[in-house]
Design a protein around this motif. Structure first.
Motif, PDB file in Angstrom:
ATOM      1  N   PRO A 143     -68.283 -57.636   7.390  1.00  0.00           N
ATOM      2  CA  PRO A 143     -68.892 -58.964   7.265  1.00  0.00           C
ATOM      3  C   PRO A 143     -69.660 -59.346   8.543  1.00  0.00           C
ATOM      4  N   GLY A 144     -70.474 -60.385   8.393  1.00  0.00           N
ATOM      5  CA  GLY A 144     -71.164 -60.927   9.556  1.00  0.00           C
ATOM      6  C   GLY A 144     -72.603 -60.476   9.698  1.00  0.00           C
ATOM      7  N   THR A 145     -73.072 -59.624   8.805  1.00  0.00           N
ATOM      8  CA  THR A 145     -74.446 -59.136   8.855  1.00  0.00           C
ATOM      9  C   THR A 145     -75.080 -59.345   7.488  1.00  0.00           C
ATOM     10  N   ASP A 146     -76.343 -59.719   7.473  1.00  0.00           N
ATOM     11  CA  ASP A 146     -77.067 -59.884   6.216  1.00  0.00           C
ATOM     12  C   ASP A 146     -77.441 -58.501   5.697  1.00  0.00           C
ATOM     13  N   TRP A 147     -76.443 -57.795   5.139  1.00  0.00           N
ATOM     14  CA  TRP A 147     -76.631 -56.409   4.713  1.00  0.00           C
ATOM     15  C   TRP A 147     -77.745 -56.218   3.692  1.00  0.00           C
ATOM     16  N   PRO A 148     -77.877 -57.092   2.687  1.00  0.00           N
ATOM     17  CA  PRO A 148     -78.982 -56.869   1.742  1.00  0.00           C
ATOM     18  C   PRO A 148     -80.345 -56.817   2.450  1.00  0.00           C
ATOM     19  N   GLU A 149     -80.544 -57.676   3.442  1.00  0.00           N
ATOM     20  CA  GLU A 149     -81.822 -57.668   4.165  1.00  0.00           C
ATOM     21  C   GLU A 149     -81.950 -56.433   5.048  1.00  0.00           C
ATOM     22  N   VAL A 150     -80.865 -56.036   5.713  1.00  0.00           N
ATOM     23  CA  VAL A 150     -80.882 -54.829   6.544  1.00  0.00           C
ATOM     24  C   VAL A 150     -81.191 -53.610   5.682  1.00  0.00           C
ATOM     25  N   LEU A 151     -80.486 -53.480   4.566  1.00  0.00           N
ATOM     26  CA  LEU A 151     -80.681 -52.337   3.672  1.00  0.00           C
ATOM     27  C   LEU A 151     -82.071 -52.337   3.041  1.00  0.00           C
ATOM     28  N   ARG A 152     -82.600 -53.528   2.800  1.00  0.00           N
ATOM     29  CA  ARG A 152     -83.944 -53.636   2.230  1.00  0.00           C
ATOM     30  C   ARG A 152     -84.971 -52.948   3.131  1.00  0.00           C
ATOM     31  N   PHE A 153     -84.939 -53.244   4.420  1.00  0.00           N
ATOM     32  CA  PHE A 153     -85.937 -52.672   5.324  1.00  0.00           C
ATOM     33  C   PHE A 153     -85.637 -51.218   5.668  1.00  0.00           C
ATOM     34  N   GLN A 154     -84.383 -50.832   5.640  1.00  0.00           N
ATOM     35  CA  GLN A 154     -84.075 -49.414   5.783  1.00  0.00           C
ATOM     36  C   GLN A 154     -84.617 -48.658   4.577  1.00  0.00           C
ATOM     37  N   GLY A 155     -84.523 -49.277   3.409  1.00  0.00           N
ATOM     38  CA  GLY A 155     -85.086 -48.677   2.197  1.00  0.00           C
ATOM     39  C   GLY A 155     -86.597 -48.524   2.288  1.00  0.00           C
ATOM     40  N   TYR A 156     -87.271 -49.520   2.860  1.00  0.00           N
ATOM     41  CA  TYR A 156     -88.721 -49.412   3.041  1.00  0.00           C
ATOM     42  C   TYR A 156     -89.066 -48.226   3.939  1.00  0.00           C
ATOM     43  N   THR A 157     -88.267 -48.012   4.967  1.00  0.00           N
ATOM     44  CA  THR A 157     -88.515 -46.894   5.880  1.00  0.00           C
ATOM     45  C   THR A 157     -88.394 -45.570   5.145  1.00  0.00           C
ATOM     46  N   ILE A 158     -87.395 -45.458   4.301  1.00  0.00           N
ATOM     47  CA  ILE A 158     -87.208 -44.236   3.516  1.00  0.00           C
ATOM     48  C   ILE A 158     -88.367 -44.063   2.529  1.00  0.00           C
ATOM     49  N   GLN A 159     -88.781 -45.163   1.876  1.00  0.00           N
ATOM     50  CA  GLN A 159     -89.920 -45.085   0.956  1.00  0.00           C
ATOM     51  C   GLN A 159     -91.176 -44.615   1.685  1.00  0.00           C
ATOM     52  N   TYR A 160     -91.381 -45.118   2.889  1.00  0.00           N
ATOM     53  CA  TYR A 160     -92.530 -44.691   3.693  1.00  0.00           C
ATOM     54  C   TYR A 160     -92.459 -43.187   3.953  1.00  0.00           C
ATOM     55  N   GLY A 161     -91.294 -42.714   4.352  1.00  0.00           N
ATOM     56  CA  GLY A 161     -91.136 -41.286   4.630  1.00  0.00           C
ATOM     57  C   GLY A 161     -91.430 -40.424   3.414  1.00  0.00           C
ATOM     58  N   ILE A 162     -90.962 -40.855   2.254  1.00  0.00           N
ATOM     59  CA  ILE A 162     -91.216 -40.104   1.023  1.00  0.00           C
ATOM     60  C   ILE A 162     -92.711 -40.118   0.696  1.00  0.00           C
ATOM     61  N   ALA A 163     -93.343 -41.277   0.821  1.00  0.00           N
ATOM     62  CA  ALA A 163     -94.779 -41.376   0.547  1.00  0.00           C
ATOM     63  C   ALA A 163     -95.580 -40.523   1.531  1.00  0.00           C
ATOM     64  N   ALA A 164     -95.182 -40.528   2.797  1.00  0.00           N
ATOM     65  CA  ALA A 164     -95.873 -39.711   3.796  1.00  0.00           C
ATOM     66  C   ALA A 164     -95.712 -38.227   3.483  1.00  0.00           C
ATOM     67  N   ALA A 165     -94.501 -37.831   3.092  1.00  0.00           N
ATOM     68  CA  ALA A 165     -94.273 -36.425   2.721  1.00  0.00           C
ATOM     69  C   ALA A 165     -95.108 -36.058   1.497  1.00  0.00           C
TER      70      ALA A 165
END
Length: 182
Positions: A143-165
């Motif tokens: 607890p104590g962290t806005d996990w949905p928001e953290v995971l959202r932007f980590q997901g964007y980073t992964i999407q970027y990596g897949i698109a770049a690949a």
């Protein structure tokens, strides 16, 4: 590396080994995951009082767990709020393509085939990480962290990596096709 570590320590205190393993498993495409890189960055952060360490003993092993300080949080907050710098992204491997005309034709084609294979492997790793992220339940995290928001932007980073690949696979496949048609 320092800001990456600060960000991870905001999410949860970790040992140097835990940081290294997390980076190796999830962020190896972004930065080095060597023990030396992580330990060097932690030593620098500790000296700058951006992290603190608590030592415990488990059996015969000493364990050093790192936590972020208020100074570290302030430094991280300042860093993460800055615009991303396009000129900071470098791909030194493009220098091989730049000079590929100096290689023998079959050597060029072989190198490009191998690069495509490597990018396909990278894409596979990123897709596996993406699947893992999609299965995560934010309620099961500390607890104590806005996990949905953290995971959202980590997901964007992964999407970027897949698109770049995907882009690189397609671009180099087209180049290989051209070279094989010569």
């Amino acid at each position: 590396m320092e800001y990456l570590i600060l960000g991870l320590l905001i999410l949860s205190p970790m040992t140097g080994y835990e940081l290294q393993q997390f980076i190796k498993k999830n962020l190896a495409l972004i930065c080095s995951h060597s023990a030396g890189s992580v330990q060097t960055a932690l030593a620098k952060l500790e000296k700058e009082e951006k992290v603190t360490a608590t030592e415990t003993v488990q059996g015969k092993r000493r364990k050093k767990q790192f936590s972020i300080t208020d100074t570290g949080r302030a430094a991280f907050s300042h860093w993460v709020a800055q615009p991303m710098q396009a000129d900071k992204v470098k791909n030194m491997e493009l220098s091989r393509l730049f000079f590929a005309g100096l290689a023998k034709p079959e050597e060029r084609r072989r190198a490009i085939r191998d690069y495509i294979r490597q990018m396909e492997e990278t894409r596979g790793v990123l897709c596996a990480i993406q699947a893992h992220f999609q299965q995560m339940n934010p309620q099961e995290l500390p607890p104590g962290t806005d996990w949905p928001e953290v995971l959202r932007f980590q997901g964007y980073t992964i999407q970027y990596g897949i698109a770049a690949a995907d882009f690189e696979i397609g671009w180099y496949s087209h180049l290989l096709y051209e070279l094989e048609e010569e």
